[in-house]
Design an enzyme around this catalytic site. Structure first.
Site, PDB file in Angstrom:
ATOM      1  N   ASP A 291     -10.042   2.779   2.073  1.00 31.65           N
ATOM      2  CA  ASP A 291     -10.141   2.123   3.385  1.00 31.65           C
ATOM      3  C   ASP A 291     -10.773   3.056   4.431  1.00 31.65           C
ATOM      4  O   ASP A 291     -11.543   2.606   5.292  1.00 31.65           O
ATOM      5  CB  ASP A 291      -8.755   1.697   3.891  1.00 31.65           C
ATOM      6  CG  ASP A 291      -8.276   0.398   3.241  1.00 31.65           C
ATOM      7  OD1 ASP A 291      -9.125  -0.387   2.784  1.00 31.65           O
ATOM      8  OD2 ASP A 291      -7.045   0.179   3.190  1.00 31.65           O
TER       9      ASP A 291
ATOM     10  N   LYS B 246       0.808  -1.223   0.000  1.00 30.67           N
ATOM     11  CA  LYS B 246       0.000   0.000   0.000  1.00 30.67           C
ATOM     12  C   LYS B 246       0.843   1.277   0.000  1.00 30.67           C
ATOM     13  O   LYS B 246       0.390   2.321  -0.437  1.00 30.67           O
ATOM     14  CB  LYS B 246      -0.954   0.008   1.202  1.00 30.67           C
ATOM     15  CG  LYS B 246      -2.109  -0.951   1.004  1.00 30.67           C
ATOM     16  CD  LYS B 246      -3.094  -0.883   2.146  1.00 30.67           C
ATOM     17  CE  LYS B 246      -4.189  -1.893   1.905  1.00 30.67           C
ATOM     18  NZ  LYS B 246      -5.168  -1.933   2.986  1.00 30.67           N
TER      19      LYS B 246
HETATM   20  N1  LIG Z   1     -11.454  -5.670   6.171  1.00 31.69           N
HETATM   21  C1  LIG Z   1     -10.829  -4.832   5.355  1.00 31.69           C
HETATM   22  O1  LIG Z   1     -11.452  -4.133   4.550  1.00 31.69           O
HETATM   23  C2  LIG Z   1      -9.342  -4.713   5.398  1.00 31.69           C
HETATM   24  C3  LIG Z   1      -8.711  -3.631   4.773  1.00 31.69           C
HETATM   25  C4  LIG Z   1      -7.341  -3.542   4.856  1.00 31.69           C
HETATM   26  C5  LIG Z   1      -6.605  -4.500   5.538  1.00 31.69           C
HETATM   27  N2  LIG Z   1      -7.239  -5.546   6.102  1.00 31.69           N
HETATM   28  C6  LIG Z   1      -6.481  -6.544   6.871  1.00 31.69           C
HETATM   29  O2  LIG Z   1      -5.874  -5.868   7.960  1.00 31.69           O
HETATM   30  C7  LIG Z   1      -4.629  -6.423   8.324  1.00 31.69           C
HETATM   31  C8  LIG Z   1      -3.547  -5.342   8.387  1.00 31.69           C
HETATM   32  O3  LIG Z   1      -3.362  -4.798   7.099  1.00 31.69           O
HETATM   33  P1  LIG Z   1      -2.294  -3.632   6.831  1.00 31.69           P
HETATM   34  O4  LIG Z   1      -2.425  -3.269   5.405  1.00 31.69           O
HETATM   35  O5  LIG Z   1      -2.411  -2.543   7.824  1.00 31.69           O
HETATM   36  O6  LIG Z   1      -0.923  -4.414   7.081  1.00 31.69           O
HETATM   37  P2  LIG Z   1       0.516  -3.812   7.439  1.00 31.69           P
HETATM   38  O7  LIG Z   1       0.685  -2.477   6.809  1.00 31.69           O
HETATM   39  O8  LIG Z   1       1.485  -4.885   7.141  1.00 31.69           O
HETATM   40  O9  LIG Z   1       0.451  -3.559   9.042  1.00 31.69           O
HETATM   41  C9  LIG Z   1       0.376  -4.609   9.925  1.00 31.69           C
HETATM   42  C10 LIG Z   1       0.127  -4.074  11.338  1.00 31.69           C
HETATM   43  O10 LIG Z   1      -0.218  -5.191  12.145  1.00 31.69           O
HETATM   44  C11 LIG Z   1       0.727  -5.345  13.215  1.00 31.69           C
HETATM   45  N3  LIG Z   1       0.882  -6.783  13.414  1.00 31.69           N
HETATM   46  C12 LIG Z   1       1.127  -7.718  12.475  1.00 31.69           C
HETATM   47  N4  LIG Z   1       1.119  -8.942  13.027  1.00 31.69           N
HETATM   48  C13 LIG Z   1       0.844  -8.774  14.346  1.00 31.69           C
HETATM   49  C14 LIG Z   1       0.709  -9.654  15.457  1.00 31.69           C
HETATM   50  N5  LIG Z   1       0.837 -10.966  15.311  1.00 31.69           N
HETATM   51  N6  LIG Z   1       0.435  -9.130  16.674  1.00 31.69           N
HETATM   52  C15 LIG Z   1       0.265  -7.810  16.824  1.00 31.69           C
HETATM   53  N7  LIG Z   1       0.402  -6.919  15.820  1.00 31.69           N
HETATM   54  C16 LIG Z   1       0.685  -7.396  14.599  1.00 31.69           C
HETATM   55  C17 LIG Z   1       1.963  -4.625  12.754  1.00 31.69           C
HETATM   56  O11 LIG Z   1       2.711  -4.217  13.890  1.00 31.69           O
HETATM   57  P3  LIG Z   1       4.263  -3.788  13.799  1.00 31.69           P
HETATM   58  O12 LIG Z   1       4.270  -2.329  13.476  1.00 31.69           O
HETATM   59  O13 LIG Z   1       4.777  -4.094  15.141  1.00 31.69           O
HETATM   60  O14 LIG Z   1       4.888  -4.645  12.726  1.00 31.69           O
HETATM   61  C18 LIG Z   1       1.335  -3.441  11.992  1.00 31.69           C
HETATM   62  O15 LIG Z   1       0.897  -2.449  12.888  1.00 31.69           O
HETATM   63  C19 LIG Z   1      -4.373  -7.514   7.284  1.00 31.69           C
HETATM   64  O16 LIG Z   1      -4.755  -8.749   7.845  1.00 31.69           O
HETATM   65  C20 LIG Z   1      -5.310  -7.148   6.131  1.00 31.69           C
HETATM   66  O17 LIG Z   1      -5.703  -8.287   5.377  1.00 31.69           O
HETATM   67  C21 LIG Z   1      -8.592  -5.671   6.066  1.00 31.69           C
END
Ligand SMILES: NC(=O)c1ccc[n+]([C@@H]2O[C@H](COP(=O)([O-])OP(=O)(O)OC[C@H]3O[C@@H](n4cnc5c(N)ncnc54)[C@H](OP(=O)(O)O)[C@@H]3O)[C@@H](O)[C@H]2O)c1
Length: 285
Positions: free
Chosen positions: A100, A64
């Site tokens: 989003d 992203k």
């Molecule tokens: N429902 C929807 O419409 C929607 C939309 C967008 C995303 N999502 C989902 O949301 C999630 C995050 O997406 P993103 O784009 O923000 O990803 P990202 O940019 O990779 O960010 C991941 C975030 O999650 C934290 N994290 C990852 N694994 C973790 C764990 N096991 N325990 C605690 N914190 C953890 C990371 O912390 P650190 O900073 O410590 O690494 C970071 O803050 C994904 O699963 C994605 O599929 C859903």
């Protein structure tokens, strides 16, 4: 035929094709939406062919932010958020958007809440999705706290959001605060949002915060918990939230609304929400 895709790595978890293809079919658009798994390091090569072959795309983890240098322009909101989840190909000119934030606000039915400025919103996570959701909550005037595993990432996001509050001339009360998930206190929260992948299949036993940490019996009214993870639909966090009587919002709700907004940006037509929701429902049955 117009081609659309979702770009990510890995991409097996994505449900976007399920409802975007249903939407194209419903409005009779000759279009196809597929999932494109782009390996780390291959994004540049992929984007060269993308320009010629695709009319638009969604962008998901981990691209992203990385996608931004490959785009010709960003809309204002995507610029402020610093992350892109939608690309529109305008005759070879790639424009980045972020839907989003819109999706999260619709899922939280923020427009029908009496006074968003009085809401204490705690967002777990500081990645791409958290940035968009936090931006939307700050814009709505709510009191936002960012809690993240890596506290420095939460601090960076809070700093940027506080700068935006000044840029956007938002009321100067409601400073964005930050910390670690250990700082979570259910008593100080009206809306809790998990914006991390914690709890996602196959690690379904994990939860980003333990609602029962301070007491085994808890009941709380006027409390909303939204998880943006959608596999499983009811994560451990949401199952716990249900036990204490909270309103729960599953990840497919935001997914649907952000996808509907992307669809409208690509086609200029109103998204057939019912057809999209039906396709998602059938998928989960
Ligand atoms: N429902 C929807 O419409 C929607 C939309 C967008 C995303 N999502 C989902 O949301 C999630 C995050 O997406 P993103 O784009 O923000 O990803 P990202 O940019 O990779 O960010 C991941 C975030 O999650 C934290 N994290 C990852 N694994 C973790 C764990 N096991 N325990 C605690 N914190 C953890 C990371 O912390 P650190 O900073 O410590 O690494 C970071 O803050 C994904 O699963 C994605 O599929 C859903």
């Amino acid at each position: 035929m117009r081609r659309y895709c979702v770009i990510g790595y890995p991409i097996g978890h994505s449900l976007s094709a399920v409802f975007q293809n249903a939407a194209f079919k419903k409005i009779g658009e000759d279009a196809e939406y597929t999932a494109c798994e782009v390996k780390p390091g291959d994004l540049g090569i992929f984007m060269r062919t993308f320009k010629k072959q695709y009319a638009g795309a969604n962008v998901t983890v981990p691209y992203k932010e990385e996608i931004i240098p490959f785009l010709n322009d960003l809309d204002e909101e995507a610029k402020m958020i610093g992350a892109v989840n939608t690309i529109v190909n305008h005759k070879g000119k790639l424009i980045g958007y972020n839907t989003d934030a819109y999706g999260a606000m619709k899922a939280l039915h923020m427009e029908s809440r009496p006074d968003p400025r009085k809401l204490r919103v705690i967002i777990i996570g500081a990645g791409g999705a958290a940035k968009a959701i936090a931006f939307a909550c700050v814009k709505a005037g709510s009191q936002v706290t960012i809690l993240n595993r890596t506290v420095a990432h939460a601090g960076g996001l809070a700093k940027r959001l506080n700068e935006l509050r000044v840029e956007l001339k938002l009321p100067l009360f409601n400073i964005v605060t930050y910390g670690s998930p250990d700082d979570f206190n259910v008593e100080h929260c009206d809306i809790l949002i998990n914006a991390t992948s914690c709890g996602m299949s196959p690690r379904e036993n994990e939860t980003p915060v333990d609602l029962f940490r301070d007491r085994s019996e808890l009941s709380k009214t006027n409390f909303t918990v939204m998880d943006i993870v959608y596999k499983p639909l009811k994560t451990k966090l949401l199952l716990d939230a249900e036990k204490i009587g909270a309103e729960i919002i599953t990840g497919d709700t935001m997914l649907l609304f952000q996808g509907a907004r992307s669809f409208e940006l690509w086609t200029g037509k109103t998204a057939p929400l019912e057809a999209m929701e039906g396709a998602l429902r059938r998928y989960h049955q």
